[in-house]
Write an enzyme that holds these catalytic residues in place. Structure first.
Site, short mmCIF file in Angstrom:
data_model
loop_
_atom_site.label_atom_id
_atom_site.label_comp_id
_atom_site.label_asym_id
_atom_site.label_seq_id
_atom_site.Cartn_x
_atom_site.Cartn_y
_atom_site.Cartn_z
N GLU B 137 0.81 -1.22 0.00
CA GLU B 137 0.00 0.00 0.00
C GLU B 137 0.84 1.26 0.00
O GLU B 137 0.52 2.23 -0.68
CB GLU B 137 -0.94 0.03 1.21
CG GLU B 137 -2.17 -0.84 1.09
CD GLU B 137 -1.87 -2.30 1.28
OE1 GLU B 137 -0.73 -2.61 1.66
OE2 GLU B 137 -2.74 -3.12 1.03
N HIS B 206 -10.31 -5.11 9.91
CA HIS B 206 -11.05 -4.71 8.73
C HIS B 206 -12.18 -3.76 9.06
O HIS B 206 -13.07 -3.56 8.25
CB HIS B 206 -11.64 -5.95 8.03
CG HIS B 206 -10.61 -6.88 7.51
ND1 HIS B 206 -10.20 -7.99 8.21
CD2 HIS B 206 -9.90 -6.87 6.37
CE1 HIS B 206 -9.28 -8.62 7.50
NE2 HIS B 206 -9.08 -7.97 6.39
#
Lengths: 479, 401
Positions: B137, B206
């Site tokens: 990322e 998450h």
């Protein structure tokens, strides 16, 4: 085959003498199918001397028998067929082997380093001398001298308290100037922070350097970025950002942009040996390889990352070998030989653009100066090592010998040139000191494309504070 | 500042810089139009929050704004679609319009994105414009920043907002800063988007609310979408903005259905949305909590209260103009958010309201937020960590006493 394996004194050894042949064969197939041992191997079977002397292989004794003990042709053929089979794996076809192998942690031969001129500036006769025009050669030398002098004077200015920070590139002049010389103005450069030479080559003036260091209002960064972190969009050099290696994935992005626009240009980015430990280095190399972007990664391996020497930074054979791990073509050059660096970067640029691929170049050099003005490197490395590289391995002196021997330069011209440059740098410093600092409004602009209301409010607040207590704020601050 | 483009009727509204004292009453923006004459604008968001493992169907408030319902759906202009399709539509329109717009992220290419926001775009625009990246990322965010500085307009998709924590270095130190530190020489028009928020038993990693962490970074703008209409509008505005924008979507809102106009429209990145005008109390919320608030509003209306519900949409900067006007009218504020109690958007908003509108408040600002715990996996625990409509009703009743 290495014969240093001692005769195994275990069950298989007994089996070969006692059991029938077919039974033995069945046992062999079991060995061939399994790829991991449930029991650790006895240490007498593990090679103790890895390295360049013996082939770094660890063999299982079952296959040792396989090669020598078969009497039946059928059985032998069956084993050979198995060895020839390949696995149609997602990453590509993989051939099997029945000899357990470990790739060594270090190669048998270290990577070779490309150089053209030896330590005394003589061309190494076995190499083909690259054709570099006189103009470029002389500009390279002059820029290297300018960089050297600029560094020395700015460093002194910091010691005198006129600027608060500086980082020299002493010892790395060649690896600063030569890559810039090999590129075109359209190539986008993302430097780390020890490459002012690329800006110098492209036309950044001494005055512009001084303006950035003094953070006056003429600075293109408007006095916002820390010293030595130059940037110029008209020279296609992105503003340097302090965190290490963040520019590497950004360079991949720039290269991706060039690829999308099909430009005849590549992205070039620099980092040091320390920067190769950052996660961004690995991800950037991986990305560049996968996306087939035209990018050059030039790593200045100068031996030290502040106080961390190479042995504490990584254990691979330098940085060039890391390229292959990502599927990137790489090379290692002598970073203190400007001609070698020039040639390598030129060739790499060609490959990068024509073949749309990344190239990794490791340039071996040495950081003669301290990491920055906040560092005293004699604390962690011997002073004579520094002096050795400053004198015997000086890239500027070495190049000077080459050009003087060719009759393109003389000692008199050299001293004259150095005096001129020194004067120019001093003038630049004096002028930059006198230029006004950026006004207060510049603190709030460029955070966004247009200043939003909350920042306007905050600006009002500070203006009021300055009006009310002028003595608490610097008097020379333009408002 | 972004400008509002209205394709609706004849009103073309331009909002000036948000300053608390300007005469905003004269400016017609979409929200007021929808109240007065709802022709094709049916603000209906069906509460179908479907994820694959959803067992508990929560029926949420449908029509919260007082609008005149049209009789036959066939004659209604506009088209119905789900929120993720609205995002895709906005993205596709911008990619069509400007060849420099590109998307990068994990599985955005031929897979179409984990939430199907980039479905079929790779087939249409090619592998290079809809780029599949390896899993790093920090690096593909950095790559987007480098590409943006070289002239492209990239959109970075984080598979889940929580993974963008790995990109924090690039977002904070480079994305937010390089325009400033380069003295304005380089602009970084990136859009960073992805689903965040508490889902259905997705686990703590998450279920992050990254708006709390990013809100401090100078140089970036943050917006949160909640309906297909504002999702498309904000996506387009974010892509056209010269500043880096982080667009927060919510995992559970991707399947919301709404009818949106056929004409092109862009929303203002710094504007809040008036969901339900009222008199008694101002309820400020964003993203998924909007629906919990509207469900509570139904109950409150039955009990005789008249809450004013504002979806703040712009998380950085806050639309203090809209919020201010509302506070001046109702004098009571309740903030409902999904962020953690400490350091969330609600905390900053409380501070801002107290600072600017203290004199207009009749009661302290109350903020309902999630507890300072990692989001648990067990369904019941997860439900308790998120603010529920009953808690909102109780809070309103207490504030309005």
């Amino acid at each position: 085959m290495a014969m240093w394996i001692t005769r195994p004194r275990n069950i298989t050894h007994h089996l070969k003498t006692n059991i029938g042949f077919l039974e033995f064969f069945k046992y062999q197939r079991i060995w061939l199918r399994t790829s991991s041992y449930s029991n650790p191997l006895p240490s007498n079977l593990i090679a103790k001397n890895y390295g360049s002397t013996s082939p770094p292989l660890l063999r299982d004794w079952a296959s040792f028998f396989t090669a020598r003990r078969y009497k039946s042709e059928n059985a032998a053929k069956q084993v050979v067929d198995e060895e020839k089979q390949a696995l149609d794996f997602l990453g590509g076809s993989v051939t099997f082997t029945s000899d357990l192998e470990f790739i060594s942690e270090s190669p048998e031969k270290k990577v070779h380093c490309y150089r053209v001129l030896d330590d005394n500036g003589y061309p190494i006769t076995s190499t083909r001398l690259p054709q570099v025009s006189n103009e470029i050669t002389m500009k390279m030398y002059r820029d290297m001298v300018t960089l050297q002098i600029m560094d020395a004077i700015f460093y002194e200015a910091q010691r005198q308290g006129r600027i608060c920070f500086y980082a020299t590139t002493t010892g790395e002049e060649a690896v600063n100037i030569a890559p810039a010389a090999a590129l075109t103005p359209h190539d986008v450069i993302l430097p780390q922070y020890r490459e002012p030479g690329v800006l110098l080559w492209r036309g950044f003036t001494l005055q512009e350097f001084a303006n950035q260091l003094f953070a006056n209002k003429e600075d293109y960064g408007k006095g916002r970025q820390m010293h030595v972190h130059y940037g110029s969009n008209k020279l296609n050099c992105f503003t340097m950002s302090a965190p290490i290696a963040t520019q590497l994935p950004q360079a991949v992005g720039a290269a991706y942009s060039l690829k999308m626009e099909k430009k005849d240009a590549c992205a070039v980015t620099f980092c040091g040996d320390g920067g190769t430990s950052e996660g961004d280095f690995h991800a950037a190399l991986n990305f560049a390889a996968v996306m087939e972007t035209p990018i050059l990664f030039i790593c200045r391996n100068n031996g030290w990352a502040i106080s961390t020497p190479l042995s504490e930074q990584f254990r691979s054979d330098g940085i060039a070998v890391k390229g292959q791990a990502y599927g990137i073509r790489s090379t290692q050059v002598d970073g203190n030989d400007p001609l070698a660096v020039y040639t390598a970067v030129r060739a790499a640029r060609e490959m990068a653009i024509v073949e749309q691929r990344p190239i990794l170049i490791e340039a071996l050099t040495y950081r003669v100066g301290h990491h920055s003005t906040s560092d005293d490197s004699t604390k962690y490395r011997p002073a004579d090592e520094i002096e050795f590289w400053r004198n015997e391995r000086n890239p500027v002196a070495r190049f000077r010998k080459w050009i003087e021997r060719n009759g393109w330069w003389s000692e008199k011209e050299d001293s004259q040139f150095r005096i001129e440059v020194r004067q120019q740098v001093m003038q630049a410093i004096q002028a930059a000191e006198r230029i006004e600092k950026p006004p207060l409004s510049e603190m709030f602009t460029d955070v966004y494309d247009q200043t939003p209301s909350n920042l306007q409010e905050q600006e009002e607040m500070i203006r009021e504070a300055i009006k009310r207590h002028p003595k608490d704020y610097p008097s020379d601050l333009p408002v | 500042m972004a400008v509002v483009f209205q394709g609706i009727g004849a009103t073309a509204a331009l909002t000036s810089a948000t300053s608390v004292d300007s005469k905003k009453l004269y400016i017609l923006s979409r929200r007021l139009v929808s109240e007065t004459k709802s022709t094709f604008m049916v603000v209906r968001s069906d509460g179908r929050l479907n994820s694959g493992s959803n067992r508990r169907a929560q029926k949420l408030i449908t029509n919260a704004v007082a609008t005149k319902a049209d009789s036959s759906p066939a004659t209604k202009p506009g088209h119905e679609l789900l929120l993720f399709e609205a995002l895709r539509e906005g993205l596709e329109e911008e990619m069509e319009r400007d060849a420099r717009v590109c998307v990068m992220g994990e599985d955005v290419g031929h897979y179409g994105g984990s939430y199907k926001v980039t479905k079929d775009l790779a087939n249409k625009y090619g592998d290079l414009r809809v780029l599949d990246t390896p899993i790093a990322e920090n690096s593909f965010t950095g790559m987007a920043i480098g590409a943006a500085m070289t002239g492209l307009r990239p959109i970075v998709e984080g598979m889940n907002m929580g993974f963008l924590l790995l990109a924090f270095n690039q977002i904070s130190n480079n994305c937010g800063m390089l325009h400033y530190t380069s003295g304005g020489q380089f602009t970084i028009p990136v859009v960073i988007r992805g689903p965040g928020g508490v889902g259905r038993q997705l686990g703590a990693e998450h279920s992050q609310r990254l708006e709390s962490y990013f809100q401090s970074i100078p140089g970036i703008q943050m917006v949160a979408c909640s309906t297909p209409y504002n999702a498309k509008g904000l996506m387009k505005a974010a892509i056209r903005s010269e500043n880096p924008v982080i667009l927060f979507e919510h995992v559970l809102l991707y399947n919301l259905k709404e009818r949106i106009p056929d004409e092109e429209y862009i929303l203002n990145l710094e504007e809040a949305e008036m969901v339900r005008p009222g008199e008694h109390i101002t309820i400020l919320t964003y993203s998924r909590m909007r629906y919990h608030v509207m469900q509570a509003a139904k109950t409150l209306v039955n009990k005789g209260y008249d809450p004013e519900v504002i979806d703040i949409r712009s998380l950085k900067p806050f639309d203090l103009h809209t919020i201010g006007n509302s506070v001046k009218k109702t004098h009571r504020v309740l903030i409902v958010e999904e962020c953690m109690r400490t350091g969330g958007i609600g905390a900053s908003l409380t501070a801002a309201i107290n600072e600017y509108f203290h004199d207009y408040l009749d009661a302290p600002v109350v903020c309902l937020s999630s507890q300072d715990v990692p989001t648990p996996y067990a369904g019941t625990l997860e439900e308790w960590t998120v603010v529920q409509p009953t808690q909102i009703v109780t809070a309103v009743e207490q504030l309005c006493r």
